[in-house]
Write an enzyme that holds these catalytic residues in place. Structure first.
Site, PDB file in Angstrom:
ATOM      1  CB  SER A  19      -0.900   0.020   1.240  1.00 10.84           C
ATOM      2  OG  SER A  19      -1.520   1.286   1.417  1.00 10.84           O
ATOM      3  CE1 TYR A  44      -4.141  -2.433   4.893  1.00 11.26           C
ATOM      4  CE2 TYR A  44      -3.407  -0.206   4.382  1.00 11.26           C
ATOM      5  CZ  TYR A  44      -3.875  -1.443   3.971  1.00 11.26           C
ATOM      6  OH  TYR A  44      -4.061  -1.690   2.633  1.00 11.26           O
TER       7      TYR A  44
END
Length: 245
Positions: free
Chosen positions: A139, A152
């Site tokens: 990401s 995350y």
């Protein structure tokens, strides 16, 4: 481009994983799809002519069972692994000092340990193919340091580091390992992300606007091809220019 290549996609029941499955199927891949969401996963498998495996990336026994299924599939070789399965607990609104320990551990179990164990299970079959490819879905939050979702971000940063280390370990076996780092995509999986963060991405990209999953699945398909070996170890920010690497 992928005809004759057997590829496993984790987290394939919805969102980006389902779109990856559709793209790879269109390019002729022999697909195995894995997800904890069995009903949705089987629907995508039926749509793409794939085989479905129930998989819980947080459970080592489930990963071992999936590895057994892989070993018995077809000729017992695997040409590609897409480590897409992940969870995103807390995206969009939890300060780092309010993250619960159980929540942090769960994210790491699934996103980091699960990816490691899935890769470990698949590696003997990737070696047997002679041209194995691993694509880790990271990401761009880990490239620009997105706030208020540290567990995350940390997990996706770990995937980037794992990609580089694996590339060196598996390179002698002609296994290429890469990562793609998309931003927020327009899928059913991102509906819970606050509107302000969607706007941040849409307005901050070099190519303004939202980004659909189909815009990055072609890149993933190439990275799974035999011609992508020279890119091993690279992290590609496929985000329409929100982050430059």
């Amino acid at each position: 481009m992928l005809k004759g290549r057997t590829i496993l996609v984790t987290g394939a029941a919805r969102g980006l994983g389902a779109e990856i499955a559709r793209r790879l199927a269109a390019q002729g891949a022999d697909l195995l799809l894995a997800d904890i969401a069995e009903e949705e996963g089987r629907a995508v498998a039926d749509e793409t002519g794939a085989r479905f495996i129930t998989l819980d990336l947080g459970d080592p026994a489930s990963i071992d069972a999936a590895g057994t299924v892989l070993a018995g599939h077809g000729k017992g070789v695997l040409h590609g692994l897409v480590n897409n399965g992940a969870i995103a607990t807390g995206i969009g609104g939890i300060p780092f000092d309010e993250i619960g320990i159980d929540s942090w551990d769960r994210v790491m179990q699934v996103n980091v340990r699960g990816t490691w164990l899935m890769t470990r299970a698949a590696t003997p079959l990737l070696k047997a193919s002679g041209s194995g490819r691993i694509v880790n879905i990271a990401s761009d939050t880990a490239l620009w340091g997105a706030p208020r979702l540290m567990s995350y971000v940390a997990s996706k940063g770990a995937l980037m580091s794992m990609t580089r280390s694996l590339a060196r370990e598996l390179g002698p076996d002609r296994i290429g390992v890469t990562a793609v780092a998309p931003g927020i995509l327009t899928t059913e999986s991102t509906g819970y992300v606050p509107e302000a963060r969607h706007r941040l991405y849409a307005e901050g990209r070099a190519v303004p606007g939202e980004q659909a999953p189909g815009e990055i699945t072609e890149v993933i398909a190439f990275l799974l091809s035999e011609g992508a070996l020279t890119l091993t170890g690279q992290v590609l920010p496929v985000n329409n220019g929100f982050v430059f690497n």
